[in-house]
Design a protein around this motif. Structure first.
Motif, mmCIF file in Angstrom:
data_model
loop_
_atom_site.group_PDB
_atom_site.id
_atom_site.type_symbol
_atom_site.label_atom_id
_atom_site.label_comp_id
_atom_site.label_asym_id
_atom_site.label_seq_id
_atom_site.Cartn_x
_atom_site.Cartn_y
_atom_site.Cartn_z
ATOM 1 N N VAL A 7 -24.151 44.027 -9.439
ATOM 2 C CA VAL A 7 -25.374 44.838 -9.447
ATOM 3 C C VAL A 7 -26.199 44.477 -10.676
ATOM 4 N N GLU A 8 -27.436 44.069 -10.425
ATOM 5 C CA GLU A 8 -28.317 43.639 -11.502
ATOM 6 C C GLU A 8 -29.232 44.762 -11.957
ATOM 7 N N GLN A 9 -29.611 45.656 -11.014
ATOM 8 C CA GLN A 9 -30.570 46.704 -11.365
ATOM 9 C C GLN A 9 -30.360 47.896 -10.448
ATOM 10 N N VAL A 10 -30.617 49.104 -10.951
ATOM 11 C CA VAL A 10 -30.567 50.334 -10.162
ATOM 12 C C VAL A 10 -31.972 50.917 -10.136
ATOM 13 N N ARG A 11 -32.583 50.918 -8.966
ATOM 14 C CA ARG A 11 -33.949 51.448 -8.860
ATOM 15 C C ARG A 11 -33.943 52.976 -8.859
ATOM 16 N N ASP A 12 -33.055 53.542 -8.063
ATOM 17 C CA ASP A 12 -32.825 54.985 -8.067
ATOM 18 C C ASP A 12 -31.395 55.201 -7.610
ATOM 19 N N GLY A 13 -30.994 56.444 -7.462
ATOM 20 C CA GLY A 13 -29.592 56.716 -7.165
ATOM 21 C C GLY A 13 -29.058 56.034 -5.938
ATOM 22 N N ARG A 25 -30.266 46.661 -6.721
ATOM 23 C CA ARG A 25 -30.566 45.240 -6.535
ATOM 24 C C ARG A 25 -29.360 44.458 -7.013
ATOM 25 N N VAL A 26 -28.913 43.554 -6.194
ATOM 26 C CA VAL A 26 -27.610 42.965 -6.411
ATOM 27 C C VAL A 26 -27.630 41.468 -6.116
ATOM 28 N N TYR A 27 -26.850 40.701 -6.901
ATOM 29 C CA TYR A 27 -26.583 39.302 -6.609
ATOM 30 C C TYR A 27 -25.400 39.251 -5.645
ATOM 31 N N LEU A 28 -25.619 38.686 -4.436
ATOM 32 C CA LEU A 28 -24.525 38.502 -3.493
ATOM 33 C C LEU A 28 -23.887 37.148 -3.752
#
Length: 994
Positions: free
Chosen positions: A200-206, A210-213
């Protein structure tokens, strides 16, 4: 070195040691650290710290590519310290790079900067800034460690040929800011249902990450399936739609906006680019909850679907020690996300069920975002402490049975309780009267239950009741209360136990045995009801859903593509009598015909289904008759027959058919002639006027009747061979008449009164039921509005006892005050009074269903003045005095029955009995005594009367003549002028009760 926590790291000064937890790692030399404790609501404060004097390889930005070893450098630091507690201090700031803070970070006793340099994953910066003091306090050791790493060829200093080129990732467009060509549907098709590794690279909301697969490094946005967390809002971007991420540079490059967004993001952002929306409550807490668990962590993503904006929908799983947890379920269980039906439909049923159950529990407990939740009003309420055992009397449909409660005496109509199976719905049986045919598999569902339940002992757990409003066009407008429960077979067959979840598998709350609803669902004979939030449901709801799922996967019953077998049944009960006569030869050809009892119409008459001829017939016992509807022991005879033969397999032998199309003959259940059950119980009489020689086993029936007569059972209670009935001072031999032992409960005047049968089992049964009731507090005004004709519980004013009563009159408008009066009629005693609303309660259907015990009577062959006429009050007072009182019993000889009468001041309808009332210790009847007192006169004689009646009238006339000669009462002025029938309405006298 002071390592204590402080309230806010945002106000920390340089060279002050702090404690925190590593929340994210953005590059090989940069960490995001959050405070361990904080006093403010919401997420804890955090700091982004770049390791002083270090420079890690830069990862690819828009359109570019990685510097050698950039990914490995970042992964080394991430795996080393993510989620761990560290101590740190700020060494210096660089204002030229947006005030970026550089510092020293310790993991335990390890200096992270030294560990990174020692393993060759970052270089030590040149000493150009030393004159300004912008340097790590550990610069000397760092330079020494760098030299050692170079000599050993560690990390970025690898001496392996081609290692640097091989470390540069071959990134797809989505990973370098070009999402335009991303094929979300293709990715889903290739990987649906498979766990995909990612970081997981970023959490926009709960609920959005955004994730690297891995291993392709597709950089995607994933919406967590089945849920939605509170929105983080959006800020005014003045038309420039940009997305910012933490800058991964190390002091020599300015922070840049992260390049083009996906088309969906651009569309959403541009539509609201000039609107500022604040975050929803608990949005920041939900976001931090997700960041704390998955940001910069290894996760497994299971793709479930794609929305219309090309966004991926998936389940996200992360490790917590040895356990693997579902992020979506964790958010919902902690009150930080709500269940979303449209994306939950992409998931498997079990996962959906867990999410829905978790949300419901949070709503009940008012957790976090549900703190102010107000549950919607439902039409169901829980039933507690209403478990009972009994035998199944009738299977109404696949989801409704009638069970006779063992706690109530055998044969009592009040024993039968209708139980609708909780949380399931089976195909409807239809209604022949409205020409509605049974739905597919409705007959199969009912037959399945009939074979397993009829006559069997079961355990019933009552769970909830539901108010049902009649459908449009229904014949009644009153709401019905339906009781729902679970029915268990204590001793199921081996095949049944293998087919369903056993009791021990369901939290120990299920009785020993098999839940019949679960068995139905596993055969595909019904569906589970999808209840609304806060609607009561079966205590075994999960087991029902699992059974339905098994039937769906096995394509059984209503879930199969097969049509249910068609059944063409000729119903002779609704056909013309001629058609029934046409079937007679076919029925007579077969000596004993197997049949199924569909319904008990009266004690001696029922409806049968003949499988061999696929027809339904009306059938009556030949030469045996039970009391008619409304007569004493009629209901008991019906109840006994329902317990004995309802929906059982029987055999019949048909003799003939009567003019109405009812077939006459004999019936056997097992080896028992069913008519003998009625005769032995004193609930039927032999009628052999046409001769007993044509009745099969007539000698057995006669013996059964003789036994009941000798024991004086039921209808033979007062039977004496060659009975004599005293109507006056002389004894007159009469034909056998029906006689009741009664107690007078209320006197109305005009010679009318109400009685109860002495020794009637229904009285003690109902009294026991009323005594066992727990009368609750007065209902809230507006929650209970009884209408005329409703059966309720009312508190009698003289002794404060609670009794069954019928509303005679009620206010036209809604009840406004607890003191508002309603007129009620006590159906078991015959008296009525005005009762305040506070003394009225709703009554359970099991108590109200039994008919009233008060029987309306009048004195036979005499006319008593009404209360408004001369001597009417005296007549009422006399009747009140001689009949009412504790322990007074009378013999009531029934002379006539008036089925058209029985209505007095709206107190209900029914048969009115004209009786001769005789006290046990008196020489003459009450009828004769009232004539003797001059407060009544005889009816007019007709020209032709039966000789028995003439003899009675002659005896009574002597008492009237005695009063006339003595000028007593109404004869004080000579002969009464008119013999017309009384027409004035009766007025209720004071007093009267048991």
């Amino acid at each position: 070195m002071n390592l204590d926590n402080i309230v806010s790291m945002a106000t920390a000064t340089e060279n002050q040691w702090l404690k925190g937890r590593v929340k994210a790692v953005t590059s090989g030399d940069c960490l995001v650290i959050t405070a361990l404790t904080h006093n403010r609501p919401g997420a804890p404060p955090e700091k982004t710290i770049t390791l002083s004097s270090l420079m890690a390889p830069k990862m690819a930005r828009r359109g570019g590519k990685d510097e050698p070893f950039a990914w490995e450098s970042k992964e080394f630091l991430r795996k080393l310290c993510i989620g761990k507690e560290v101590a740190f201090k700020v060494d210096y700031k660089v204002e030229a790079i947006a005030g970026r803070e550089f510092g020293s970070v310790f993991l335990g006793n390890q200096n992270l900067a030294k560990v990174v340099v020692q393993n060759g994953w970052a270089k030590v910066r040149e000493q150009g800034q030393q004159s300004q003091g912008k340097v790590s306090p550990y610069i000397v050791e760092l330079l020494q460690l760098q030299e050692q790493a170079k000599q050993e060829g560690f990390g970025c200093f690898s001496k392996v040929p081609g290692a640097a080129e091989a470390s540069i990732r071959d990134l797809p467009p989505s990973a370098i800011g070009d999402a335009g060509g991303f094929d979300a549907m293709g990715l889903l098709a290739a990987n649906k249902g498979k766990p995909m590794e990612g970081v997981v690279e970023q959490v926009r909301d709960g609920s959005t990450i955004r994730v690297y697969l891995l291993p392709e490094f597709q950089f995607v946005q994933v919406f967590v399936a089945g849920i939605q967390s509170p929105s983080m809002g959006r800020r005014n971007t003045n038309g420039n739609v940009v997305e910012t991420v933490p800058d991964e540079s190390n002091g020599d490059a300015s922070g840049e906006s992260r390049g083009p967004l996906t088309s969906a993001q651009r569309l959403a952002a541009s539509a609201a680019s000039s609107v500022e929306v604040s975050a929803d409550p608990f949005a920041a807490e939900a976001k931090y909850f997700t960041e704390h668990r998955v940001l910069s962590r290894d996760v497994r993503v299971v793709l479930e679907g794609v929305d219309k904006f090309n966004n991926l929908i998936g389940s996200v799983h992360y490790s917590d020690g040895e356990a693997v947890k579902d992020l979506g379920l964790e958010l919902v269980e902690n009150g930080l996300a709500k269940y979303v039906e449209w994306s939950a439909n992409m998931m498997e049923e079990e996962a959906k069920r867990k999410l829905k159950a978790a949300e419901l529990q949070c709503k009940k407990d008012r957790v976090k975002m549900w703190a102010s939740y107000v549950p919607p009003a439902t039409n169901s309420k829980a039933l507690h402490d209403q478990n009972f055992t009994g035998k199944v009397v009738e299977v109404v449909s696949g989801d409704c049975v009638v069970v006779a409660d063992d706690a109530i005496p055998y044969g009592s109509p009040a024993a039968e309780r209708r139980v609708n199976l909780s949380s399931i719905r089976c195909p409807k049986m239809g209604n022949p009267r409205r020409e509605e045919k049974p739905a597919p598999y409705a007959r199969e569902a009912r037959e399945f239950l009939r074979q397993r339940l009829i006559g069997k002992q079961v355990i019933v757990q009552m769970e909830y009741s539901r108010k049902v409003t009649p459908a449009e066009g229904a014949t009644t407008t009153a709401d019905r209360i339906m009781d729902f429960g679970s029915v268990f077979i204590p001793s199921p067959s081996k095949g049944d136990t293998e087919e369903v979840t056993t009791a021990s598998a369901i939290s120990g709350t299920q009785p020993a045995g098999v839940n019949i609803a679960e068995l139905l669902l596993s055969r595909g004979f019904g569906n589970v009801v999808r209840h609304r939030d806060f609607e009561e449901r079966s205590n075994h709801y999960d087991a029902l859903l699992a059974a339905e799922s098994r039937a769906l996967s096995g394509k059984k019953g209503i879930h199969s593509a097969k049509e249910s077998p068609a059944m063409h049944i000729t119903d002779l009960t609704v056909a013309a009598a001629k058609k029934a006569k046409d079937f007679l030869p076919s029925l007579q050809r077969i000596r004993r015909i197997p049949a199924v009892v569909e319904y008990v119409l009266s004690g001696h008459r029922c409806k049968l289904y003949i499988p061999k001829l696929t027809c339904s017939i009306a059938f009556a016992f030949s030469g045996v008759r039970c009391p008619g509807r409304g007569e004493p022991f009629s209901d008991e005879a019906i109840s006994v027959m329902r317990r004995r033969i309802m929906q059982r397999d029987v055999e019949i032998e048909v003799e003939t058919v009567d003019r109405t199309g009812t077939f006459l003959g004999s019936m056997w259940e097992g080896r028992t002639n069913v008519a003998t059950v009625l005769l032995e119980a004193g609930l039927a009489k032999m009628q052999t006027s046409f001769g007993a020689d044509r009745i099969v086993e007539a000698h057995i029936l006669e013996q059964a009747e003789r036994t009941a007569k000798n024991q004086k059972l039921k209808i033979w209670e007062n039977y004496v061979e060659g009975q004599e009935v005293s109507n006056g001072s002389t004894t007159v031999e009469t034909r056998q008449k029906e006689t009741l032992k009664v107690a007078v409960t209320e006197v109305l005047g005009g010679g009318r009164f109400y009685v109860q049968s002495v020794g009637d089992q229904r009285i003690s049964s109902i009294q026991n039921q009323l005594a066992s009731l727990s009368v609750k507090d007065a209902p809230i005004i507006g929650s209970f509005n009884p209408k005329r004709g409703d059966i309720v519980l009312a508190q009698f004013s003289l002794d404060n006892s609670w009794n069954r009563a019928m509303i005679v009159s009620a206010p036209r408008e809604a009840i406004q005050s607890p003191d508002e009066k309603l007129e009620v009629f006590y159906i078991d005693y015959g008296n009525q009074e005005l009762v305040p609303y506070s003394a009225i309660r709703p009554v359970d259907p099991s108590v109200s269903s039994a008919p009233g015990l008060a029987q309306l009577c009048r004195l036979a062959y005499i006319k008593v003045p009404s209360l408004e006429e001369d001597f009417g009050p005296e007549a009422g007072e006399y009747l009140h005095t001689v009949t009412l009182g504790s322990g007074k019993e009378f013999k009531a000889v029934i002379e006539e029955k008036d089925t058209s009468g029985g209505k007095v001041k709206g107190q209900g309808t029914g048969t009115e009995l004209a009786v001769t009332l005789i006290a046990a210790d008196e020489e003459i009847s009450v009828n004769a005594a009232m004539l003797q007192e001059g407060i009544a006169k005889m009816e007019k004689r007709r020209r032709f009367e039966h000789k028995d009646k003439q003899a009675v009238l002659d005896a009574l006339e002597k008492f009237q003549e005695e009063a006339r000669k003595a000028r007593t009462g109404i004869w004080q002025y000579g002969d009464v002028e008119s013999d017309d029938e009384d027409t004035a309405p009766a007025r209720k006298p004071a007093g009267g009760r048991r």
